[in-house]
Design a protein around this motif. Structure first.
Motif, PDB file in Angstrom:
ATOM      1  N   ILE A  88       0.863  -1.040   0.117  1.00 23.77           N
ATOM      2  CA  ILE A  88      -0.176   0.030  -0.061  1.00 23.77           C
ATOM      3  C   ILE A  88       0.929   1.119  -0.041  1.00 23.77           C
ATOM      4  O   ILE A  88       0.612   2.199  -0.744  1.00 23.77           O
ATOM      5  CB  ILE A  88      -0.993  -0.236   1.161  1.00 23.77           C
ATOM      6  CG1 ILE A  88      -1.832  -1.162   1.120  1.00 23.77           C
ATOM      7  CG2 ILE A  88      -1.698   1.417   1.246  1.00 23.77           C
ATOM      8  CD1 ILE A  88      -2.842  -1.337   2.221  1.00 23.77           C
ATOM      9  N   GLN A  89       1.944   1.206   0.778  1.00 30.30           N
ATOM     10  CA  GLN A  89       2.901   2.314   0.826  1.00 30.30           C
ATOM     11  C   GLN A  89       3.257   2.704  -0.419  1.00 30.30           C
ATOM     12  O   GLN A  89       3.546   4.072  -0.707  1.00 30.30           O
ATOM     13  CB  GLN A  89       3.957   2.032   1.967  1.00 30.30           C
ATOM     14  CG  GLN A  89       4.990   3.335   1.980  1.00 30.30           C
ATOM     15  CD  GLN A  89       5.885   2.822   2.955  1.00 30.30           C
ATOM     16  OE1 GLN A  89       5.957   1.942   3.627  1.00 30.30           O
ATOM     17  NE2 GLN A  89       7.202   3.822   3.136  1.00 30.30           N
ATOM     18  N   PRO A 114       4.243   7.834  -3.168  1.00 28.25           N
ATOM     19  CA  PRO A 114       4.899   8.530  -2.288  1.00 28.25           C
ATOM     20  C   PRO A 114       5.252  10.056  -2.723  1.00 28.25           C
ATOM     21  O   PRO A 114       5.429  10.243  -4.018  1.00 28.25           O
ATOM     22  CB  PRO A 114       6.122   7.701  -2.172  1.00 28.25           C
ATOM     23  CG  PRO A 114       5.682   6.237  -2.361  1.00 28.25           C
ATOM     24  CD  PRO A 114       4.740   6.325  -3.450  1.00 28.25           C
ATOM     25  N   MET A 115       5.244  11.062  -2.041  1.00 29.40           N
ATOM     26  CA  MET A 115       5.539  12.347  -2.444  1.00 29.40           C
ATOM     27  C   MET A 115       6.877  12.490  -3.112  1.00 29.40           C
ATOM     28  O   MET A 115       6.852  13.302  -4.253  1.00 29.40           O
ATOM     29  CB  MET A 115       5.335  13.365  -1.276  1.00 29.40           C
ATOM     30  CG  MET A 115       3.713  13.298  -0.601  1.00 29.40           C
ATOM     31  SD  MET A 115       2.665  13.903  -2.022  1.00 29.40           S
ATOM     32  CE  MET A 115       3.445  15.915  -2.247  1.00 29.40           C
ATOM     33  N   ASN A 116       7.829  11.742  -2.355  1.00 29.62           N
ATOM     34  CA  ASN A 116       9.105  12.087  -3.045  1.00 29.62           C
ATOM     35  C   ASN A 116       9.221  11.188  -4.486  1.00 29.62           C
ATOM     36  O   ASN A 116      10.331  11.265  -5.012  1.00 29.62           O
ATOM     37  CB  ASN A 116      10.324  11.573  -2.129  1.00 29.62           C
ATOM     38  CG  ASN A 116      10.066  10.176  -1.675  1.00 29.62           C
ATOM     39  OD1 ASN A 116       9.082   9.689  -1.983  1.00 29.62           O
ATOM     40  ND2 ASN A 116      11.199   9.566  -1.086  1.00 29.62           N
ATOM     41  N   MET A 117       8.205  10.331  -4.883  1.00 30.19           N
ATOM     42  CA  MET A 117       8.412   9.574  -6.060  1.00 30.19           C
ATOM     43  C   MET A 117       7.543  10.233  -7.187  1.00 30.19           C
ATOM     44  O   MET A 117       7.422   9.867  -8.066  1.00 30.19           O
ATOM     45  CB  MET A 117       8.111   8.158  -6.073  1.00 30.19           C
ATOM     46  CG  MET A 117       9.208   7.509  -4.907  1.00 30.19           C
ATOM     47  SD  MET A 117      10.567   7.285  -5.585  1.00 30.19           S
ATOM     48  CE  MET A 117      10.411   6.171  -6.749  1.00 30.19           C
ATOM     49  N   THR A 118       6.879  11.411  -6.810  1.00 33.95           N
ATOM     50  CA  THR A 118       5.715  11.772  -7.630  1.00 33.95           C
ATOM     51  C   THR A 118       6.353  12.793  -8.725  1.00 33.95           C
ATOM     52  O   THR A 118       7.384  13.642  -8.512  1.00 33.95           O
ATOM     53  CB  THR A 118       4.668  12.719  -6.970  1.00 33.95           C
ATOM     54  OG1 THR A 118       4.114  11.937  -6.010  1.00 33.95           O
ATOM     55  CG2 THR A 118       3.536  13.502  -7.876  1.00 33.95           C
ATOM     56  N   THR A 119       6.156  12.493  -9.962  1.00 36.88           N
ATOM     57  CA  THR A 119       6.414  13.254 -10.930  1.00 36.88           C
ATOM     58  C   THR A 119       5.458  14.382 -11.633  1.00 36.88           C
ATOM     59  O   THR A 119       4.209  13.661 -11.652  1.00 36.88           O
ATOM     60  CB  THR A 119       6.790  12.335 -12.336  1.00 36.88           C
ATOM     61  OG1 THR A 119       6.028  11.616 -12.733  1.00 36.88           O
ATOM     62  CG2 THR A 119       8.134  11.526 -11.550  1.00 36.88           C
ATOM     63  N   LYS A 120       5.867  15.527 -12.083  1.00 43.43           N
ATOM     64  CA  LYS A 120       4.926  16.478 -12.679  1.00 43.43           C
ATOM     65  C   LYS A 120       5.386  16.677 -13.989  1.00 43.43           C
ATOM     66  O   LYS A 120       6.239  17.797 -13.900  1.00 43.43           O
ATOM     67  CB  LYS A 120       4.605  17.720 -11.701  1.00 43.43           C
ATOM     68  CG  LYS A 120       3.758  17.234 -10.478  1.00 43.43           C
ATOM     69  CD  LYS A 120       3.623  18.317  -9.675  1.00 43.43           C
ATOM     70  CE  LYS A 120       2.346  18.455  -8.885  1.00 43.43           C
ATOM     71  NZ  LYS A 120       2.056  19.631  -8.123  1.00 43.43           N
TER      72      LYS A 120
END
Length: 403
Positions: free
Chosen positions: A357-358, A385-391
């Motif tokens: 889930i994490q 995870p926020m540190n793995m999000t790409t924009k």
């Protein structure tokens, strides 16, 4: 008188199995130890029985489902006629667990498993197991396979469309190698050791000490002493009974000799070789001599990876090739759920779910489905995870504001 001289001795034992027939005809697998190894005699060795049981029950407890793949999505093919055959009941007298256990037992003891395919409208709707001793495969000149089956009603020649054949690794691509036949020397040695140990404990007093006296015993006294000693002090049931000695008799115990010690070590080596034959870790057959808390977990993982996975992969491939049509084979496949082996490890399962889930691999409802729980509202969200999000749009905005 003529009957006594020339007549055959009758026996009340009915020959109703191939093993009894082999024993009656003097066939089987001869060994250098003088023991004749058959499937039944091999299973009478406790370590063989335990190894086969561990493999059969471990595969039998794994759910096997038929899945359908559409693009990148996979769903249970519940509408396919083969789905209930693999999941619930392959035939009218066996459950799926019993069927998979029998399949593994046949592979372990004979190297081949055969089942008759009952079809309806081109789909397999029932699988009827056949004794491997009654089937003889043959590769014809046109590269097709035929199976000669000795039914009670007579001999019939069937094709691949009628027989489902699962085999171990082969030398000719058709017949699976029989582990009992190829390991008959080790199994025969194990049978000889079991027989020796049984005689040793049956006549335990002879091997454990001697009776001595300086006086000369008469024939009558010797016969009486022998009868009394054999009846009251020999065998495991009479162990530790007090002795009443007369005429200056003296009991001198004999400690375990070096030969007996070597016998014990040889028996352990034979049992280890049999475990290696079936690739079963010793601790799963109650041999904990060299097991520690540090290596027992890795031995369990090794059992799954190198003992169970090759077997279930072999079965999955044979389901695709032998039970599915050429068209269904492109979109359907069978899969055993090896995760069921963690059913007894609640902590390990929940820790695995938490990580899934994490990292966005599983949703809460995916985990609840694996635990047979009903889905909850809002449980179909996959986290990232926020540190793995790409924009990607952030990069576009930066290009627009750049001078």
């Amino acid at each position: 008188m003529l009957r006594a001289l020339f007549g055959r001795k009758t026996s009340s034992l009915a020959i109703d199995t191939s093993e009894k027939l082999a024993q009656a005809l003097g066939s089987g697998y001869e060994t250098n130890s003088g023991q004749r190894v058959t499937t039944s005699s091999a299973m009478q060795q406790l370590v063989v029985f335990n190894c086969v049981r561990v493999l059969a029950e471990s595969v039998g407890m794994l759910p096997c489902k038929l899945l359908k793949q559409t693009n990148r999505n996979r769903f249970p093919a519940t509408s396919h006629r083969l789905f209930p055959v693999l999941t619930m009941a392959p035939n009218g007298f066996m459950t799926a667990q019993e069927f998979w256990e029998l399949l593994i037992v046949c592979l372990c003891l004979r190297g081949n498993f055969f089942a008759y395919k009952v079809k309806a409208l081109g789909n397999v709707v029932e699988l009827l197991p056949i004794n491997p001793d009654l089937v003889t495969p043959k590769l014809k000149d046109d590269w097709t396979v035929e199976y000669t089956v000795n039914f009670k009603s007579g001999t019939k020649v069937l094709t691949q469309d009628e027989i489902w054949h699962v085999r171990l690794f082969t030398l000719d691509g058709l017949n699976g190698l029989n582990p009992i036949a190829y390991a008959r020397q080790a199994l025969g040695l194990g049978q000889a050791m079991d027989a020796h140990a049984a005689k040793l404990f049956t006549n335990g007093a002879v091997a454990s000490g001697v009776l001595s006296t300086k006086e000369k015993l008469t024939d009558e006294a010797f016969a009486r002493l022998k009868t009394q000693f054999n009846g009251e002090h020999m065998g495991v049931a009479n162990a530790y009974k007090p002795m009443i000695l007369e005429m200056g008799l003296d009991w001198k115990p004999i400690s375990l000799s070096a030969q007996d010690t070597q016998f014990i070590e040889s028996k352990k080596l034979t049992e280890a070789q049999i475990c290696g034959l079936f690739r079963v870790p010793p601790h799963l057959v109650a041999s904990m001599e060299k097991m520690t808390l540090n290596n027992i977990e890795h031995m369990g993982m090794s059992f799954v990876n190198y003992s169970l996975v090759p077997l279930i992969t072999r079965i999955e491939n044979r389901i695709s090739v032998g039970l599915l049509s050429d068209k269904d084979r492109l979109t359907h496949y069978a899969k055993f759920n090896a995760g069921a082996l963690m059913r007894g490890d609640l902590k390990g399962r929940y820790e695995s779910y938490g990580r899934g889930i994490q990292w966005g691999i599983l949703s809460p409802n995916d985990c609840r489905d694996l635990e047979d729980y009903n889905p909850r509202e809002g449980g179909d969200i996959y986290l990232t995870p926020m540190n793995m999000t790409t924009k990607p749009e952030a990069g576009d905005d930066a290009d627009k504001t750049a001078p």
